[in-house]
Scaffold this motif. Structure first.
Motif, mmCIF file in Angstrom:
data_model
loop_
_atom_site.group_PDB
_atom_site.id
_atom_site.type_symbol
_atom_site.label_atom_id
_atom_site.label_comp_id
_atom_site.label_asym_id
_atom_site.label_seq_id
_atom_site.Cartn_x
_atom_site.Cartn_y
_atom_site.Cartn_z
ATOM 1 N N GLY A 116 -4.135 -38.275 -24.055
ATOM 2 C CA GLY A 116 -3.460 -37.629 -25.168
ATOM 3 C C GLY A 116 -2.475 -36.544 -24.785
ATOM 4 N N GLN A 117 -2.286 -36.312 -23.493
ATOM 5 C CA GLN A 117 -1.333 -35.309 -23.023
ATOM 6 C C GLN A 117 -0.165 -35.985 -22.318
ATOM 7 N N ALA A 118 1.035 -35.410 -22.458
ATOM 8 C CA ALA A 118 2.236 -35.970 -21.845
ATOM 9 C C ALA A 118 2.619 -35.145 -20.622
ATOM 10 N N TYR A 119 2.995 -35.848 -19.545
ATOM 11 C CA TYR A 119 3.279 -35.154 -18.288
ATOM 12 C C TYR A 119 4.628 -35.562 -17.719
ATOM 13 N N TRP A 120 5.281 -34.563 -17.106
ATOM 14 C CA TRP A 120 6.486 -34.758 -16.317
ATOM 15 C C TRP A 120 6.198 -34.405 -14.863
ATOM 16 N N ASP A 121 7.224 -34.516 -14.050
ATOM 17 C CA ASP A 121 7.134 -34.268 -12.606
ATOM 18 C C ASP A 121 6.448 -32.936 -12.292
ATOM 19 N N GLY A 122 5.570 -32.941 -11.303
ATOM 20 C CA GLY A 122 4.843 -31.740 -10.933
ATOM 21 C C GLY A 122 5.691 -30.694 -10.233
ATOM 22 N N GLY A 123 6.899 -31.080 -9.791
ATOM 23 C CA GLY A 123 7.743 -30.126 -9.081
ATOM 24 C C GLY A 123 8.135 -28.922 -9.910
ATOM 25 N N TYR A 124 8.094 -29.047 -11.236
ATOM 26 C CA TYR A 124 8.461 -27.930 -12.097
ATOM 27 C C TYR A 124 7.401 -26.834 -12.101
ATOM 28 N N SER A 125 6.172 -27.164 -11.759
ATOM 29 C CA SER A 125 5.089 -26.177 -11.830
ATOM 30 C C SER A 125 4.333 -25.991 -10.529
ATOM 31 N N GLY A 126 4.575 -26.832 -9.558
ATOM 32 C CA GLY A 126 3.920 -26.685 -8.265
ATOM 33 C C GLY A 126 4.368 -27.779 -7.325
ATOM 34 N N ASN A 127 5.103 -27.424 -6.295
ATOM 35 C CA ASN A 127 5.678 -28.445 -5.416
ATOM 36 C C ASN A 127 5.261 -28.243 -3.960
ATOM 37 N N PRO A 128 3.986 -28.533 -3.631
ATOM 38 C CA PRO A 128 2.889 -28.991 -4.500
ATOM 39 C C PRO A 128 1.967 -27.822 -4.859
ATOM 40 N N ALA A 129 0.805 -28.134 -5.474
ATOM 41 C CA ALA A 129 -0.196 -27.112 -5.789
ATOM 42 C C ALA A 129 -0.908 -26.687 -4.511
ATOM 43 N N ILE A 130 -1.004 -25.381 -4.290
ATOM 44 C CA ILE A 130 -1.598 -24.841 -3.060
ATOM 45 C C ILE A 130 -3.002 -24.291 -3.286
#
Length: 340
Positions: free
Chosen positions: A187-201
């Motif tokens: 039920g959730q929509a997602y875009w590229d992770g680069g906007y919030s963590g490129n990548p998550a550390i």
């Protein structure tokens, strides 16, 4: 032989992810390196699941084979290279001057993927479904895997861990909004992770006991020339935004891990000594941003060769520091500090 345990952070960057393929291919030849956790975004997410699946199947030999099979398959897919450079002629690998690419770029800015791609076709979906055993990755307790995506409605980061891994999780992490429809998961929509963590550390430090982190960077940090074309300005703003998320998180992680007590999830903070390392190829900036959409096999193999060479240089210079000290310049993890 003493084992050096490391976590890996794999940046995204379209076809430039083949550089990471080369780096990983070379790192897997080091017998004393043991990979404990992998975090990836976008193309880095594809590399992450291919590597983790291969390692789970047949150790480092399996990891090398899985990465090679993935990128060779991507290179055999029809793509922009088929239209922009059908005869495979030229050495720059960019489409910046191609009328076909310029028309495609214009259409992607005028029309959303909901109109240009109404059936929501993704060329990599079938490949991921056929080549990656996501059920095995979900059960794997040896290697922790984290994929980063961005929630479209909230703007917050979503990190998919082992138990949530799926084809959709990978495609969500790699969903460039001007090319693909948002990926719907629960039920959730997602875009590229680069906007919030490129990548998550942070998950790598919170969920594993390993303090050595090797960041494999794709996006150029420095461009000496001032961009003046509209396309160059757009490309540079994307590079800066995708890199800033990483730098700010690195700074925050180093600060938080130095605090006494425990974090909100009960993990101990004091006593952790994050050691940061980076394998980065600034020379990738010689390729135009349009080359990130070039899946031509000879280009991917060229990037792979660059990755292997850069990784070999890093191994010769810095491998002995793993487990002892950071080799990443402190100024790169503290972007708020002005250059003087």
């Amino acid at each position: 032989m003493q084992t050096r345990k490391v976590n890996l952070a794999l940046q995204g960057g379209g076809s430039h992810g083949a550089f990471t393929w080369g780096v990983l291919d070379r790192l897997l030849e080091e017998e004393d390196l043991e990979i404990t956790g992998i975090s990836g975004t976008s193309a880095g997410a594809i590399n992450t699941v291919a590597l983790a699946d291969g390692l789970a199947r047949d150790g480092k030999k399996g990891g090398k084979a899985a990465l090679t099979a993935m990128w060779e398959a991507i290179g055999r897919m029809p793509g922009l290279a088929t239209l922009c450079n059908p005869f495979g002629i030229g050495d720059r690998f960019s489409f910046d001057s191609s009328p076909v690419y310029l028309f495609f770029d214009l259409m992607s800015r005028m029309w959303s993927p909901y109109k240009l791609n109404p059936f929501n076709y993704h060329p990599v979906r079938a490949l991921l479904d056929e080549s990656i055993d996501f059920d095995r990755l979900q059960r794997n307790e040896t290697i922790r895997v984290f994929l980063c995506a961005t929630n479209v409605r909230t703007g917050r980061r979503k990190v998919f861990g082992n138990g949530e891994l799926s084809v959709d999780a990978v495609l969500a992490s790699a969903c460039l909004p001007h090319l693909f429809q948002a990926v719907e998961i629960d039920g959730q929509a997602y875009w590229d992770g680069g906007y919030s963590g490129n990548p998550a550390i942070a998950p790598l430090f919170h969920e594993t006991p390993v303090d050595d982190l090797i960041i494999i960077g794709i996006n150029p940090l420095i461009r000496p020339e001032l961009p003046w074309k509209a396309s160059e300005i757009i490309d540079r703003t994307t590079e800066i935004s995708f890199s800033t998320a990483l730098f700010l998180e690195l700074e925050a992680v180093k600060y938080v891990l130095a605090l006494p007590g425990r974090d909100q999830d009960g993990h101990p903070l004091k006593g952790r000594n994050p050691r940061l390392h980076e394998i980065h190829a600034e020379e990738l900036r010689e390729f135009g941003a349009s080359s990130k959409l070039n899946n031509e096999l000879r280009f991917l193999r060229h990037l792979h060769a660059i990755g292997r060479r850069i990784a070999s240089e890093w191994i010769d210079k810095h491998l002995d520091a793993v487990g002892k000290e950071s080799t990443l310049a402190a100024t790169l993890t503290a972007p708020s500090v002005s250059d003087r």
